[in-house]
Enzyme design. Structure first.
Site, mmCIF file in Angstrom:
data_model
loop_
_atom_site.group_PDB
_atom_site.id
_atom_site.type_symbol
_atom_site.label_atom_id
_atom_site.label_comp_id
_atom_site.label_asym_id
_atom_site.label_seq_id
_atom_site.Cartn_x
_atom_site.Cartn_y
_atom_site.Cartn_z
ATOM 1 N N SER A 126 19.928 60.473 29.291
ATOM 2 C CA SER A 126 19.932 59.013 29.137
ATOM 3 C C SER A 126 19.434 58.344 30.403
ATOM 4 O O SER A 126 19.627 58.845 31.510
ATOM 5 C CB SER A 126 21.371 58.552 28.839
ATOM 6 O OG SER A 126 21.486 57.155 28.992
ATOM 7 N N TYR A 151 31.069 58.870 31.229
ATOM 8 C CA TYR A 151 30.061 59.222 30.207
ATOM 9 C C TYR A 151 28.718 59.449 30.891
ATOM 10 O O TYR A 151 28.065 60.475 30.702
ATOM 11 C CB TYR A 151 29.935 58.109 29.163
ATOM 12 C CG TYR A 151 28.603 58.121 28.461
ATOM 13 C CD1 TYR A 151 27.591 57.243 28.835
ATOM 14 C CD2 TYR A 151 28.340 59.047 27.462
ATOM 15 C CE1 TYR A 151 26.344 57.280 28.227
ATOM 16 C CE2 TYR A 151 27.096 59.090 26.848
ATOM 17 C CZ TYR A 151 26.097 58.206 27.240
ATOM 18 O OH TYR A 151 24.868 58.258 26.634
ATOM 19 N N LYS A 155 26.100 63.033 31.664
ATOM 20 C CA LYS A 155 24.651 63.200 31.449
ATOM 21 C C LYS A 155 24.009 63.780 32.719
ATOM 22 O O LYS A 155 23.222 64.722 32.661
ATOM 23 C CB LYS A 155 24.000 61.847 31.114
ATOM 24 C CG LYS A 155 24.390 61.269 29.770
ATOM 25 C CD LYS A 155 23.995 62.185 28.626
ATOM 26 C CE LYS A 155 24.305 61.581 27.269
ATOM 27 N NZ LYS A 155 24.034 62.536 26.162
HETATM 28 C C1 WQD Z 1 22.443 46.499 25.804
HETATM 29 C C2 WQD Z 1 22.517 45.079 26.334
HETATM 30 C C3 WQD Z 1 24.718 44.383 26.997
HETATM 31 C C4 WQD Z 1 26.572 44.458 23.070
HETATM 32 C C5 WQD Z 1 24.277 52.150 26.501
HETATM 33 C C6 WQD Z 1 24.476 53.429 27.270
HETATM 34 C C7 WQD Z 1 23.301 54.336 27.066
HETATM 35 C C8 WQD Z 1 23.150 54.601 25.606
HETATM 36 C C9 WQD Z 1 22.834 53.268 24.929
HETATM 37 C C10 WQD Z 1 24.495 56.075 24.239
HETATM 38 C C11 WQD Z 1 23.429 44.940 27.560
HETATM 39 C C12 WQD Z 1 24.209 43.556 25.813
HETATM 40 C C13 WQD Z 1 25.648 44.579 24.095
HETATM 41 C C14 WQD Z 1 27.066 43.177 22.716
HETATM 42 C C15 WQD Z 1 25.665 42.189 24.410
HETATM 43 N N1 WQD Z 1 24.362 55.161 25.118
HETATM 44 N N2 WQD Z 1 25.210 43.451 24.740
HETATM 45 N N3 WQD Z 1 26.586 42.091 23.399
HETATM 46 O O1 WQD Z 1 24.647 49.414 27.710
HETATM 47 O O2 WQD Z 1 22.089 49.294 27.743
HETATM 48 O O3 WQD Z 1 23.219 51.422 27.062
HETATM 49 O O4 WQD Z 1 23.976 52.410 25.143
HETATM 50 O O5 WQD Z 1 23.750 56.769 23.661
HETATM 51 O O6 WQD Z 1 23.502 55.570 27.739
HETATM 52 O O7 WQD Z 1 24.571 53.125 28.643
HETATM 53 O O8 WQD Z 1 23.300 49.461 25.562
HETATM 54 O O9 WQD Z 1 23.410 48.182 23.460
HETATM 55 O O10 WQD Z 1 25.548 48.510 24.819
HETATM 56 O O11 WQD Z 1 23.789 46.967 25.659
HETATM 57 O O12 WQD Z 1 25.279 41.187 25.014
HETATM 58 O O13 WQD Z 1 27.913 43.002 21.792
HETATM 59 O O14 WQD Z 1 23.100 44.259 25.315
HETATM 60 O O15 WQD Z 1 25.404 43.551 27.931
HETATM 61 O O16 WQD Z 1 22.871 43.974 28.434
HETATM 62 P P1 WQD Z 1 23.338 49.810 27.125
HETATM 63 P P2 WQD Z 1 24.072 48.289 24.800
#
Ligand code: WQD
Length: 339
Positions: A126, A151, A155
Site C-alpha cells: 500500500s 496496519y 505492510k
Molecule cells: C480517503 C480520503 C479521508 C472517509 C486507506 C488506507 C490504505 C488503503 C485505502 C486498505 C481521506 C477522506 C474518508 C469519509 C472522508 N487501505 N474521507 N470521509 O485513508 O487514503 O487510505 O484506505 O486497503 O492503505 O490508508 O482512504 O478512503 O479512508 O480516505 O472525508 O467518510 O477521504 O479523510 O482524506 P485512505 P480513505
C-alpha cells in the site's frame, strides 16, 4: 501448460476482481479465504462472471498445517497474498490482532513456498508505506516513512519479509504492488466493495449515503493546504488495479524480472481531492449527496499520488478507466446490493 495461481483472501474486494482477471487471462486460480471479513457474495459473483464454480478453500492462513496442506494439494506456480486485516483505526486499538494475523499468515505462506523449492509471490502492499511525503508524485525510490498505524506497519514489515525471503531462499521471486486508493466495482455489478459495518473508506461511504443507508457523509477536514482545502488522493479503478496483478504474475512466471524482489506503484498519477470526487460522483450519477465538513481525521496524509511510470515501463500496465466510469460502476454496484 496453464499456470496455477493461489489467491489468498480471494473472496474479498480486491481478491475477487483479481481472480476474474487472472482466470480471463488463462490462469488456473485457487481461492483461499477464511471469510472473516466478507461473506460469499463476491465469491458467487466471481463464479457467475466466469460461468463456473471456482476452486475454493475455506481456511485461515495463520494455521500453518492448513497452509502446508494447501501447498501440497495444488501445483502452485504463484501466490497473490491479500488475506489480511485492513482497518486502520482498529489496528491502533488492536495492534497484536493485526501483527499476529497479518504477519503470521504471510510467514506461513512464504515458509510453505520455500519448502516446495520456491515460488513466485506477489504481495498486496500500500502507498501507506510512504506516509506523508512532500516528494510528489511519489516514485518507488521515495523513502518509506514510519507507519501511521499498526496496519500500515504490517505492510512495511511484510515487504521486508518478502525481500529478505527471496534473497535467502532459492527459487523465490517477489513483487510488492503498492496500491493507492482502490475504488469502484466490476462493470457487471456482480462483484464490488463490501465493507462490514460502517465503511472506513470514502467511496463506499459515498455510495451508502447516496442510497440512503447512511444519513450524511462527513468530509474530514477542509483546511488542508490544498486547492480546495480537502485531501488529495490517487483513486485507482479496481479493474485497472486487478489487471496490474495479471501483468505482475506474468512477469514473475515468465522470468522477466530484473531483480528477485521488485516494487511497483499502482496508481493513476492523477491527484483528485475529496470534494472533486464527491462532485464527480454527483454529476456522473445525477444524484445529490448529503454531506458536511467535519474535523480532520487523525492519521490522514494531506496529499499522495503516484508516479506510475515504472509499472508502465516494466509491467506494460497503465490505468485506463476514467474516474467517471469508475464512479458509475461503484454506484451501480451499491444499487444492486439494495435489490
Ligand atoms: C480517503 C480520503 C479521508 C472517509 C486507506 C488506507 C490504505 C488503503 C485505502 C486498505 C481521506 C477522506 C474518508 C469519509 C472522508 N487501505 N474521507 N470521509 O485513508 O487514503 O487510505 O484506505 O486497503 O492503505 O490508508 O482512504 O478512503 O479512508 O480516505 O472525508 O467518510 O477521504 O479523510 O482524506 P485512505 P480513505
Amino acid at each position: 501448460m496453464k499456470k496455477t495461481v493461489l489467491v489468498s483472501g480471494g473472496a474479498g474486494f480486491i481478491g475477487s476482481h483479481v481472480t476474474v482477471e487472472l482466470a480471463q487471462a488463462g490462469y488456473d486460480v485457487v481461492i483461499a479465504d477464511n471469510f472473516s471479513n466478507c461473506d460469499d457474495t463476491n465469491y458467487k459473483g466471481v463464479c457467475a462472471i466466469l460461468g463456473r464454480e471456482m476452486p475454493l478453500v475455506r481456511m485461515d492462513f495463520c494455521d500453518k498445517g492448513a497452509v502446508d496442506a494447501l501447498f501440497g494439494k495444488y501445483p502452485i506456480d504463484a501466490v497473490i497474498h491479500f488475506a489480511a486485516f485492513k482497518a486502520v483505526g482498529e489496528s491502533v486499538s488492536e495492534p497484536l490482532k493485526y501483527y499476529r494475523n497479518n504477519l503470521v499468515s504471510f510467514v506461513n505462506i512464504l515458509d510453505a513456498a520455500r519448502a516446495k523449492g520456491g515460488c513466485n509471490v506477489l504481495f498486496s502492499s500500500s502507498a501507506t508505506v510512504y506516509g506523508q511525503t512532500d516528494d510528489l508524485p511519489v516514485t518507488e525510490r521515495s523513502p518509506r516513512q514510519p507507519a501511521e498505524s499498526p496496519y500500515g506497519n504490517t505492510k512495511t514489515v511484510c515487504e521486508d519479509i518478502l525481500r529478505d525471503s527471496v534473497r535467502a531462499y532459492p527459487g523465490m521471486r517477489g513483487i510488492a504492488l503498492r496500491y493507492f486508493n482502490p475504488i469502484g466495482a466490476h462493470p457487471s455489478a456482480l462483484i464490488g466493495e463490501l465493507p462490514r459495518g460502517v465503511p472506513n473508506n470514502l467511496v463506499p461511504f459515498i455510495t451508502q449515503t447516496a442510497v440512503g443507508k447512511r444519513a450524511c457523509l462527513s468530509v474530514f477536514g477542509n483546511d488542508y493546504p490544498t486547492p480546495d482545502g480537502t485531501c488529495l488522493r490517487d483513486f485507482i479503478d479496481i479493474v485497472d488495479l486487478a489487471k496490474a496483478h495479471v501483468c505482475a504474475v506474468g512477469r514473475m512466471c515468465d522470468a522477466r524480472m530484473k531483480e528477485s524482489y521488485e516494487v511497483f506503484n499502482v496508481g493513476t498519477g492523477r491527484p483528485l481531492s475529496v470534494l472533486e470526487l464527491i462532485n464527480t460522483f454527483e454529476q456522473v450519477n445525477d444524484v445529490k449527496l448529503n454531506w458536511k465538513f467535519a474535523p480532520r481525521r487523525p492519521g490522514d496524509v494531506v496529499a499522495i499520488w503516484a508516479d506510475p511510470t515504472l509499472a508502465e515501463q516494466e509491467l506494460g500496465w497503465k490505468a485506463e478507466r476514467s474516474i467517471a466510469d469508475t464512479l458509475k460502476a461503484a454506484w451501480a454496484w451499491e444499487k444492486k446490493l439494495c435489490m
